[in-house]
Design a protein around this motif. Structure first.
Motif, PDB file in Angstrom:
ATOM      1  N   GLY A 264      14.016 -18.828   0.773  1.00  0.00           N
ATOM      2  CA  GLY A 264      13.241 -17.595   0.838  1.00  0.00           C
ATOM      3  C   GLY A 264      14.022 -16.353   1.190  1.00  0.00           C
ATOM      4  O   GLY A 264      13.473 -15.422   1.788  1.00  0.00           O
ATOM      5  N   PHE A 265      15.304 -16.291   0.793  1.00  0.00           N
ATOM      6  CA  PHE A 265      16.078 -15.083   1.098  1.00  0.00           C
ATOM      7  C   PHE A 265      15.492 -13.845   0.412  1.00  0.00           C
ATOM      8  O   PHE A 265      15.586 -12.738   0.926  1.00  0.00           O
ATOM      9  N   TRP A 266      14.859 -14.036  -0.756  1.00  0.00           N
ATOM     10  CA  TRP A 266      14.300 -12.913  -1.499  1.00  0.00           C
ATOM     11  C   TRP A 266      13.100 -12.288  -0.795  1.00  0.00           C
ATOM     12  O   TRP A 266      12.734 -11.136  -1.090  1.00  0.00           O
ATOM     13  N   THR A 267      12.473 -13.017   0.120  1.00  0.00           N
ATOM     14  CA  THR A 267      11.284 -12.474   0.780  1.00  0.00           C
ATOM     15  C   THR A 267      11.616 -11.219   1.582  1.00  0.00           C
ATOM     16  O   THR A 267      10.802 -10.292   1.668  1.00  0.00           O
ATOM     17  N   LYS A 268      12.813 -11.168   2.177  1.00  0.00           N
ATOM     18  CA  LYS A 268      13.224  -9.985   2.937  1.00  0.00           C
ATOM     19  C   LYS A 268      13.355  -8.767   2.026  1.00  0.00           C
ATOM     20  O   LYS A 268      13.044  -7.644   2.425  1.00  0.00           O
ATOM     21  N   ARG A 269      13.812  -9.003   0.797  1.00  0.00           N
ATOM     22  CA  ARG A 269      14.006  -7.872  -0.119  1.00  0.00           C
ATOM     23  C   ARG A 269      12.654  -7.323  -0.576  1.00  0.00           C
ATOM     24  O   ARG A 269      12.477  -6.104  -0.707  1.00  0.00           O
ATOM     25  N   ILE A 270      11.697  -8.216  -0.833  1.00  0.00           N
ATOM     26  CA  ILE A 270      10.348  -7.747  -1.176  1.00  0.00           C
ATOM     27  C   ILE A 270       9.743  -7.007   0.018  1.00  0.00           C
ATOM     28  O   ILE A 270       9.088  -5.970  -0.150  1.00  0.00           O
TER      29      ILE A 270
ATOM     30  N   GLU B 215       5.908  -3.358  -8.386  1.00  0.00           N
ATOM     31  CA  GLU B 215       4.504  -3.600  -8.706  1.00  0.00           C
ATOM     32  C   GLU B 215       3.813  -4.391  -7.596  1.00  0.00           C
ATOM     33  O   GLU B 215       2.618  -4.197  -7.340  1.00  0.00           O
ATOM     34  N   ILE B 216       4.557  -5.289  -6.952  1.00  0.00           N
ATOM     35  CA  ILE B 216       3.987  -6.011  -5.810  1.00  0.00           C
ATOM     36  C   ILE B 216       3.624  -5.021  -4.705  1.00  0.00           C
ATOM     37  O   ILE B 216       2.530  -5.074  -4.119  1.00  0.00           O
ATOM     38  N   ALA B 217       4.540  -4.099  -4.420  1.00  0.00           N
ATOM     39  CA  ALA B 217       4.286  -3.103  -3.373  1.00  0.00           C
ATOM     40  C   ALA B 217       3.089  -2.226  -3.720  1.00  0.00           C
ATOM     41  O   ALA B 217       2.240  -1.943  -2.871  1.00  0.00           O
ATOM     42  N   ASP B 218       3.014  -1.788  -4.977  1.00  0.00           N
ATOM     43  CA  ASP B 218       1.899  -0.924  -5.394  1.00  0.00           C
ATOM     44  C   ASP B 218       0.559  -1.657  -5.278  1.00  0.00           C
ATOM     45  O   ASP B 218      -0.456  -1.057  -4.914  1.00  0.00           O
ATOM     46  N   PHE B 219       0.548  -2.929  -5.606  1.00  0.00           N
ATOM     47  CA  PHE B 219      -0.700  -3.689  -5.509  1.00  0.00           C
ATOM     48  C   PHE B 219      -1.113  -3.885  -4.051  1.00  0.00           C
ATOM     49  O   PHE B 219      -2.267  -3.645  -3.675  1.00  0.00           O
ATOM     50  N   ILE B 220      -0.175  -4.317  -3.215  1.00  0.00           N
ATOM     51  CA  ILE B 220      -0.501  -4.618  -1.824  1.00  0.00           C
ATOM     52  C   ILE B 220      -0.929  -3.354  -1.073  1.00  0.00           C
ATOM     53  O   ILE B 220      -1.897  -3.373  -0.298  1.00  0.00           O
ATOM     54  N   LEU B 221      -0.247  -2.249  -1.311  1.00  0.00           N
ATOM     55  CA  LEU B 221      -0.524  -1.039  -0.534  1.00  0.00           C
ATOM     56  C   LEU B 221      -1.586  -0.140  -1.164  1.00  0.00           C
ATOM     57  O   LEU B 221      -2.379   0.480  -0.452  1.00  0.00           O
TER      58      LEU B 221
END
Length: 601
Positions: free
Chosen positions: A329-335, A508-514
């Motif tokens: 899960g190293f990518w989770t920090k970048r998201i 797009e993940i950020a735009d959806f969540i926020l």
């Protein structure tokens, strides 16, 4: 006229046993010993002691909620016809879990987090103080601090208790329901948060609601409760933590034969029961500051400031980002970094808890997955406690999507705002409406037309009818059900298993969540040969399983020949290899090979 006090003592799990005391070389049993009851009787002259009779012996299979209702019933019966001015409740060990549930239930909360004013007990506001003695407030677990005897013998004893409990009552053992992450523990922790946050209207019937003072006492040598685990979710100004030197978990209730240490335990417990809160606040010698108790986990994305400010009201969004199998899960920090940089950073926190490397063999083991779901529920409670005003959303990939669903299944008090699923391993026929109370925003499911991982493993398992695994191919085929109370959005991509959490999707993940902006669907093209291969996936999965078993059989034969050859070089001419010993050696070697293989798959 001197005020009268009702002192309620709630015991812990198991009864005393001379045999176990000899095995573990220390006192055993969660009931209050006679010396402790005699000590309690002599503390105050105008105090009446109530010790509820509870089914918490070793092989008890009672439901924790039934024990809670039993305690409430006994307190209510004692209060009828008696004029008590105040109530003090003491909970020892697992009894602390019962006490906290007694408080939330007496205030009118049920196990699903619903508030029913008619269920409130008239006496609940008379509870002025709660004392936890070695309280297991977050559930129990075997850790490195546990004695060697308990670590070696404990799992076997617990397995015996669980088996006996199911045989006797068919509902499982009581102690198994008090582990970390179990629904009873998680639900009552969330109920306590709700009780803290509840702000009644000034003139309403609930405006008199008040919470008691919390005194938490822990031994410096406690082998079952860590300092961080003893933290009660209570207002910091109303909570004090005291540490008793040279005391382990069960010694907390025992004084005789311990000399000066026993006298010190008496003194600290007496002060905790009768001294004013201000005097206890000044016990610098035994008081422990909260910063020394809390574990600062960066994976919870806590601000590095004073603890009370870190839980502050300015955090409005918390987002859990969770990885899948065969992935650290190293990518989770970048998201997480992208989400925080897309919004007002000071108002958004993005915890990225990890559960380590999870192999394919772990994935097809329902017991291991349920254990990780309990872990996720525990993480959720920590986040809810830390970010009180935040709406919690979820971003999950692969096995992380299953953990979400399982945690929601087990804990009706867990609630999310928005949910983003990528490479989902959930069943395609999942009915999202069962989570309508727990998910308030949209659910976005990213499907990959080339997600062969989902199609070949969980997707094939669903098509083979392996319902006990509770997985499927939603990350490849999408969901077939169309919920009416949860807004489910399917987004197609022409990508593979990791496409939905790849760098192209971070924004797009950020735009959806926020901002609730749904990601765009990419036209997905699935050529006929790919559809044919996916159609064959169940057959190919069965062939792989058969091939794996044949490989093990062949490997055992090769190992047998190798061992016979190796031993023949050193054996005397008239000696032969013992078949029984040979089978044991082969079994051990195959077990070692499988164990190593499980870390590679």
């Amino acid at each position: 006229m001197q005020s009268r006090t009702l002192l309620v003592l709630v015991r812990g799990w198991t009864n005393s046993s001379e045999f176990l005391a000899r095995v573990f070389r220390q006192p055993t049993g969660g009931e209050f010993p006679d010396e402790f009851l005699k000590f309690i009787d002599g503390i105050e002259s105008n105090c009446e002691v109530l010790v509820p009779k509870l089914k918490m012996e070793m092989f008890s299979c009672a439901e924790p909620r039934d024990i809670v209702l039993n305690v409430i019933s006994e307190i209510s019966s004692r209060m009828d016809g008696h004029e008590f001015d105040r109530i003090t409740i003491v909970g020892f060990s697992t009894g602390a879990l019962i006490v906290r549930s007694v408080l939330t239930t007496a205030h009118g909360l049920n196990e699903k987090g619903g508030f029913i004013f008619e269920n409130r007990c008239d006496w609940v506001n008379k509870v002025e103080r709660v004392v936890y003695l070695a309280g297991i407030l977050r559930g129990w677990s075997i850790s490195s601090e546990t004695t060697i005897a308990a670590r070696v013998l404990g799992p076997g004893i617990l397995a015996l208790v669980r088996t006996f409990g199911r045989f006797l009552g068919g509902r499982g053992a009581f102690i198994s329901k008090c582990r970390k992450g179990m629904p009873f523990v998680v639900g009552e922790r969330l109920n306590w948060i709700f009780l803290e946050e509840f702000k009644p209207e000034p003139n309403s019937s609930l405006s008199c609601l008040k919470l008691p003072e919390i005194i938490n006492i822990l031994g410096s040598r406690d082998e079952f409760v860590s300092p961080a685990d003893c933290i009660e979710l209570a207002p910091r100004a109303r909570t004090i933590y005291l540490e008793v030197p040279s005391t382990n978990h069960l010694e907390m209730l025992r004084f005789e034969g311990y000399g000066a240490q026993g006298d010190l335990r008496r003194e600290i417990i007496k002060e905790a029961l009768v001294s004013p809160f201000e005097i206890l606040s000044g016990m610098e010698k035994y008081r422990v500051e909260l910063d020394d108790l809390s574990d600062y986990f960066d994976e919870l994305d806590r601000p590095h400031r004073d603890l009370d400010e870190a839980r502050s009201e300015e955090i409005l969004d918390a987002v859990i980002v969770l990885h899948g199998i065969r992935d650290h899960g190293f990518w989770t920090k970048r998201i997480a970094r992208r989400i925080k940089s897309s919004g007002a950073r000071s108002f958004v926190r993005v915890p990225t808890p990890g559960y380590g490397f999870f192999s394919v063999l772990d994935f097809i083991n329902p017991v291991r997955r349920r254990k990780q779901a309990r872990w996720l529920a525990e993480q959720y409670v920590e986040i809810r406690d830390y970010y009180r005003n935040a709406k919690v959303s979820f971003v999950g990939h692969s096995n992380g999507t299953y953990l979400l669903k399982s945690a929601l299944d087990q804990n009706p008090n867990i609630k999310f705002n928005r949910v983003y699923l990528a490479g989902s391993v959930l069943r395609t026929d999942l009915d999202w409406d069962i989570f309508s109370r727990q998910i308030s925003g949209k659910v976005v499911n990213i499907t990959g037309s080339s997600d062969i991982v989902v199609a070949f493993l969980p997707g094939a398992m669903q098509r083979l009818g392996l319902k006990f695994l509770d997985v499927g191919g939603a990350g490849f085929s999408g969901f077939t059900s169309r919920p009416s109370n949860v807004e489910l959005v399917e987004c197609e991509t022409n990508g593979s298993h990791f496409t939905g959490v790849s760098e192209d999707y971070w924004g797009e993940i950020a735009d959806f969540i926020l901002f609730d902006k749904v990601p765009m669907s990419r036209k997905a093209f699935r050529p006929p040969w790919k559809r044919f291969v996916v159609w064959l996936a169940p057959l190919l999965l069965m062939l792989n399983a058969v091939g794996f078993l044949l490989l093990l059989w062949r490997a055992s034969a090769v190992l047998r020949d190798f061992i016979i050859l190796a031993t023949s070089l050193y054996a005397q001419p008239d000696q032969s290899v013992n078949d029984g010993a040979l089978q044991v050696i082969i079994l051990i070697l195959l077990t070692v090979i499988l164990a190593r293989l499980s870390r590679l798959l």
